[in-house]
Scaffold this active site. Structure first.
Site, PDB file in Angstrom:
ATOM      1  N   HIS A  22       0.825  -1.207   0.000  1.00 39.35           N
ATOM      2  CA  HIS A  22       0.000   0.000   0.000  1.00 39.35           C
ATOM      3  C   HIS A  22       0.861   1.260   0.000  1.00 39.35           C
ATOM      4  CE1 HIS A  22      -3.022   2.767   2.125  1.00 39.35           C
ATOM      5  NE2 HIS A  22      -3.574   2.462   0.967  1.00 39.35           N
ATOM      6  N   HIS A  64      -1.468  10.641  -3.048  1.00 36.39           N
ATOM      7  CA  HIS A  64      -2.804  10.292  -2.554  1.00 36.39           C
ATOM      8  C   HIS A  64      -3.685  11.505  -2.286  1.00 36.39           C
ATOM      9  CE1 HIS A  64      -5.835   9.407   0.568  1.00 36.39           C
ATOM     10  NE2 HIS A  64      -5.966   8.258  -0.084  1.00 36.39           N
TER      11      HIS A  64
END
Length: 267
Positions: A22, A64
């Site tokens: 991740h 992100h």
């Protein structure tokens, strides 16, 4: 399922669960940096989960948040900054924000699970995939089914894709009410370009990932990836349930768990 991404020619599902790092791997918090991606690859990971956003002048970044504020030493909204302005920022005060081009070219054998975070990144992500011929290496994800499909429509070849929030909700809610044959018919249009269900263990009060949910997903020809799992005991429980992949911040711990189970295959 789109076979090249999952490395399973002629198979219905991957022979081993997939391990996805991740935003790379960085216990120091250098998420989505080249250092974090390199650390995951050096651990043996072949699948990296990441995100993309686009600058005011159309450059696709691996990042992100919608602003630089949380993880870098700079401030400002990505969509309002030029690539040159973002280039001055440092993740954790140390690492530059990577370009999508940087990530694709640095690790040519790695698969990329890419979450397209905003509408301005639809065209730039599609262009990046086309530019690098990376169709076989990319899974396109988004919470928005419309945004995800908008990327797919711009591509010259199919890519793997995971369901957005609406489709995931339909699969979960209707799966508890309908037999699989009817479920497949009702969801035929919603699932026409979906290869994976990427979900958390729970949505609020609802437990999503159960044996029944996984069984129904497999009957629909879909794989189930669960995010974001950092506890070894939970990793073991989910693998025992039969999930097809785990997304984790703790790439080191997931590798350890999969090695002890004989399920590690380089990510």
């Amino acid at each position: 399922m789109t076979e090249p991404f999952f490395d399973v020619p002629g198979a219905a599902r991957p022979p081993r669960p997939v391990a996805l790092a991740h935003r790379g791997f960085s216990p120091e918090g250098l998420e989505n940096s080249m250092a974090a991606f390199r650390a995951a690859v050096e651990l043996g990971y072949r699948y990296l989960e990441t995100d993309v956003r686009t600058t005011a002048d159309g450059v696709l970044l691996v990042f992100h948040d919608d602003t630089l504020d949380r993880v870098t030493d700079s401030r400002g909204r990505i969509s309002g900054l030029t690539a040159a302005e973002v280039a001055a920022a440092r993740i954790g005060g140390r690492e530059p924000v990577p370009l999508f081009d940087d990530l694709v070219t640095a690790f040519p054998d790695v698969r990329l699970n890419v979450d397209v975070k905003d509408w301005t990144s639809v065209k730039s992500l599609a262009a990046g995939i086309e530019r690098h011929g990376a169709h076989h290496r990319v899974l396109v994800a988004s919470f928005s089914d419309r945004r995800r499909r908008a990327v797919l429509k711009l591509l010259s070849r199919p890519v793997a894709s995971s369901a957005g929030m609406t489709t995931n909700t339909l699969v979960f809610a209707l799966g508890n009410l309908l037999p699989v044959r009817l479920l497949r018919s009702v969801l035929r249009r919603a699932l026409r370009d979906v290869h994976a269900l990427q979900v958390p263990v729970r949505y609020g009060p609802f437990r999503v990932v159960t044996h029944g949910y996984i069984r129904r997903a497999h009957a629909l020809g879909l794989v189930v990836h669960v995010w974001t799992i950092n506890d070894p005991a939970e990793m073991r429980r989910l693998l025992d349930l039969g999930v097809d992949g785990i997304v984790t911040d703790r790439a080191d711990l997931l590798k350890m768990v999969m090695l002890e189970r004989g399920e590690w295959a380089g990510g």
